[in-house]
Design a protein around this motif. Structure first.
Motif, PDB file in Angstrom:
ATOM      1  N   THR A  98       0.996   4.404  -2.733  1.00  0.00           N
ATOM      2  CA  THR A  98       0.905   5.798  -2.316  1.00  0.00           C
ATOM      3  C   THR A  98       2.099   6.600  -2.811  1.00  0.00           C
ATOM      4  O   THR A  98       1.964   7.733  -3.290  1.00  0.00           O
ATOM      5  N   MET A  99       3.295   5.998  -2.737  1.00  0.00           N
ATOM      6  CA  MET A  99       4.498   6.691  -3.185  1.00  0.00           C
ATOM      7  C   MET A  99       4.476   6.908  -4.690  1.00  0.00           C
ATOM      8  O   MET A  99       4.812   8.000  -5.185  1.00  0.00           O
ATOM      9  N   LEU A 100       4.070   5.897  -5.453  1.00  0.00           N
ATOM     10  CA  LEU A 100       4.003   6.044  -6.910  1.00  0.00           C
ATOM     11  C   LEU A 100       3.028   7.146  -7.296  1.00  0.00           C
ATOM     12  O   LEU A 100       3.300   7.946  -8.200  1.00  0.00           O
ATOM     13  N   ASP A 101       1.904   7.204  -6.606  1.00  0.00           N
ATOM     14  CA  ASP A 101       0.919   8.255  -6.869  1.00  0.00           C
ATOM     15  C   ASP A 101       1.522   9.631  -6.589  1.00  0.00           C
ATOM     16  O   ASP A 101       1.350  10.578  -7.371  1.00  0.00           O
ATOM     17  N   ALA A 102       2.261   9.738  -5.475  1.00  0.00           N
ATOM     18  CA  ALA A 102       2.897  11.017  -5.140  1.00  0.00           C
ATOM     19  C   ALA A 102       3.955  11.396  -6.160  1.00  0.00           C
ATOM     20  O   ALA A 102       4.106  12.578  -6.521  1.00  0.00           O
ATOM     21  N   ALA A 148       0.829  -1.205   0.000  1.00  0.00           N
ATOM     22  CA  ALA A 148       0.000   0.000   0.000  1.00  0.00           C
ATOM     23  C   ALA A 148       0.864   1.256   0.000  1.00  0.00           C
ATOM     24  O   ALA A 148       0.561   2.243  -0.675  1.00  0.00           O
ATOM     25  N   GLY A 149       1.965   1.223   0.761  1.00  0.00           N
ATOM     26  CA  GLY A 149       2.858   2.380   0.793  1.00  0.00           C
ATOM     27  C   GLY A 149       3.512   2.645  -0.547  1.00  0.00           C
ATOM     28  O   GLY A 149       3.703   3.803  -0.936  1.00  0.00           O
ATOM     29  N   ASN A 197      14.653   6.774 -11.202  1.00  0.00           N
ATOM     30  CA  ASN A 197      14.051   6.670  -9.881  1.00  0.00           C
ATOM     31  C   ASN A 197      13.951   5.219  -9.439  1.00  0.00           C
ATOM     32  O   ASN A 197      13.759   4.315 -10.256  1.00  0.00           O
ATOM     33  N   ILE A 198      14.051   5.013  -8.125  1.00  0.00           N
ATOM     34  CA  ILE A 198      13.889   3.696  -7.555  1.00  0.00           C
ATOM     35  C   ILE A 198      13.012   3.808  -6.315  1.00  0.00           C
ATOM     36  O   ILE A 198      13.164   4.752  -5.517  1.00  0.00           O
ATOM     37  N   VAL A 199      12.057   2.908  -6.174  1.00  0.00           N
ATOM     38  CA  VAL A 199      11.190   2.840  -4.997  1.00  0.00           C
ATOM     39  C   VAL A 199      11.523   1.548  -4.270  1.00  0.00           C
ATOM     40  O   VAL A 199      11.447   0.461  -4.852  1.00  0.00           O
ATOM     41  N   LEU A 200      11.917   1.664  -3.006  1.00  0.00           N
ATOM     42  CA  LEU A 200      12.334   0.521  -2.206  1.00  0.00           C
ATOM     43  C   LEU A 200      11.358   0.308  -1.058  1.00  0.00           C
ATOM     44  O   LEU A 200      10.955   1.260  -0.388  1.00  0.00           O
ATOM     45  N   ALA A 201      10.989  -0.941  -0.813  1.00  0.00           N
ATOM     46  CA  ALA A 201      10.101  -1.264   0.302  1.00  0.00           C
ATOM     47  C   ALA A 201      10.374  -2.693   0.738  1.00  0.00           C
ATOM     48  O   ALA A 201      11.131  -3.435   0.098  1.00  0.00           O
ATOM     49  N   ASP A 216       5.059  -0.028  10.682  1.00  0.00           N
ATOM     50  CA  ASP A 216       6.456  -0.230  11.082  1.00  0.00           C
ATOM     51  C   ASP A 216       7.410  -0.228   9.896  1.00  0.00           C
ATOM     52  O   ASP A 216       8.599  -0.488  10.054  1.00  0.00           O
ATOM     53  N   TRP A 217       6.893   0.096   8.716  1.00  0.00           N
ATOM     54  CA  TRP A 217       7.662  -0.086   7.489  1.00  0.00           C
ATOM     55  C   TRP A 217       8.009   1.242   6.831  1.00  0.00           C
ATOM     56  O   TRP A 217       7.222   2.179   6.849  1.00  0.00           O
ATOM     57  N   SER A 218       9.179   1.280   6.208  1.00  0.00           N
ATOM     58  CA  SER A 218       9.620   2.447   5.444  1.00  0.00           C
ATOM     59  C   SER A 218       9.477   2.176   3.956  1.00  0.00           C
ATOM     60  O   SER A 218       9.788   1.079   3.487  1.00  0.00           O
ATOM     61  N   ILE A 219       9.018   3.190   3.236  1.00  0.00           N
ATOM     62  CA  ILE A 219       8.988   3.154   1.775  1.00  0.00           C
ATOM     63  C   ILE A 219       9.828   4.322   1.292  1.00  0.00           C
ATOM     64  O   ILE A 219       9.580   5.472   1.686  1.00  0.00           O
ATOM     65  N   LEU A 220      10.825   4.061   0.462  1.00  0.00           N
ATOM     66  CA  LEU A 220      11.799   5.075   0.066  1.00  0.00           C
ATOM     67  C   LEU A 220      11.725   5.357  -1.431  1.00  0.00           C
ATOM     68  O   LEU A 220      11.636   4.420  -2.238  1.00  0.00           O
TER      69      LEU A 220
END
Length: 301
Positions: free
Chosen positions: A140-144, A136-137, A256-260, A289-293
């Motif tokens: 949300t990040m891709l949308d942002a 889910a995060g 760009n890279i999205v890490l989760a 408790d999770w980070s999405i970068l």
């Protein structure tokens, strides 16, 4: 899974045990571990569940105990009925909203609202239904990222699971070449079925999704499709750190890279690995408790 070991303890201790399991490159792949809070009103009291395919012997019990620094908590053993636990755990789960995305199982109706993108992802033997905080995060990040003007022409979703993150990225950048990969052969039929259910076109042309089973980035097809200006990797902290040089080689300059898949407690190590590989942080989301970068590759030269 037919057996389960359970341990109770403070959140910090249980999270640390889970992190040690994830970071152990020699871990027993027959052991699957989950951790969560005991109750909403007891946020610091956690439990660790260890699922096993056969009744654990002393060696497996010792392996679980070794995840704890100092004295390990008491382990209780339970025999489980023959059940598809992934499917059972997802029955009746409520839909989620993540940015413009609405993700549901077939038990729920589509959300017909202007500006809302509806995806139906059934319970399956693949990770990534959207209901985990990391998936889910990422949505949300891709949308942002889209709202902040990111343009993607070559997209890769590594460790795709159900294909959901690739589907979301394809909606945001509909003319991009999209590639999804996973090292689990079970993901191939799951992604193909989910693509059909969600009207995702398959193929290698712009606006189509190409799916491949690959272990890491050294697969010929992934090499041919690179470089990517958007790479998504929702896996675990240890492989994210290990694969930083491979991901850096596969991402275009200023890409760009999205890490989760990393706990917030593991974020500093993951960020350090990617800074060393030539990325800089653009944004981060904490979901539970999770980070999405979101990181961007620095331009070399």
């Amino acid at each position: 899974m037919s057996w389960k070991l359970t341990a109770f303890g403070p959140r910090e201790m249980i999270e640390a045990a889970l992190a040690r399991h994830e970071e152990d490159a020699d871990r027993d792949e027959g052991i699957v571990i989950t951790a969560f809070e005991v109750a909403l009103d007891q946020p610091e009291d956690w439990r660790l569940d260890v699922y096993l395919e056969a009744k654990p012997g002393q060696a497996q019990r010792n392996a679980v105990k070794a995840l704890f620094a100092g004295e390990a908590p008491r382990l209780t053993l339970e025999e489980l009925p023959e059940t598809d636990w992934v499917t059972e755990s997802q029955k009746g789960i409520d839909p989620i909203r993540a940015g413009r995305f609405h993700v549901r199982t077939p038990d729920h109706a589509a959300l017909d609202e202007p500006g809302v993108v509806d995806f139906c992802i059934p319970a399956a033997q693949a990770f990534g239904t959207g209901h985990h905080e990391t998936t889910a995060g990422c949505l949300t990040m891709l949308d942002a990222m889209k709202r902040r003007g990111v343009h993607a022409r070559h997209i890769a979703d590594i460790g795709t699971g159900t294909g959901l993150l690739a589907f979301g990225a394809m909606h945001l950048w509909p003319t991009a070449h999209a590639t999804a990969s996973d090292n689990d052969p079970l993901c191939l039929p799951a992604v193909l079925d989910n693509a059909e259910m969600n009207a995702i076109p398959l193929g290698t042309a712009p606006g189509q999704l190409a799916m491949v089973i690959a272990d890491g980035m050294k697969d010929d097809f992934l090499v041919q499709r690179a470089p990517f200006d958007l790479l998504i990797a929702n896996i675990l902290a240890a492989p994210l750190i290990e694969m930083a040089p491979e991901f850096a080689a596969a991402v275009a300059p200023r890409g760009n890279i999205v890490l989760a898949g990393l706990l917030a407690t593991q974020e500093s190590r993951v960020r350090a690995a990617y800074m060393h590989a030539g990325f800089r942080l653009q944004a981060r989301i904490i979901n539970g408790d999770w980070s999405i970068l979101w990181l961007r590759k620095r331009f070399a030269g």
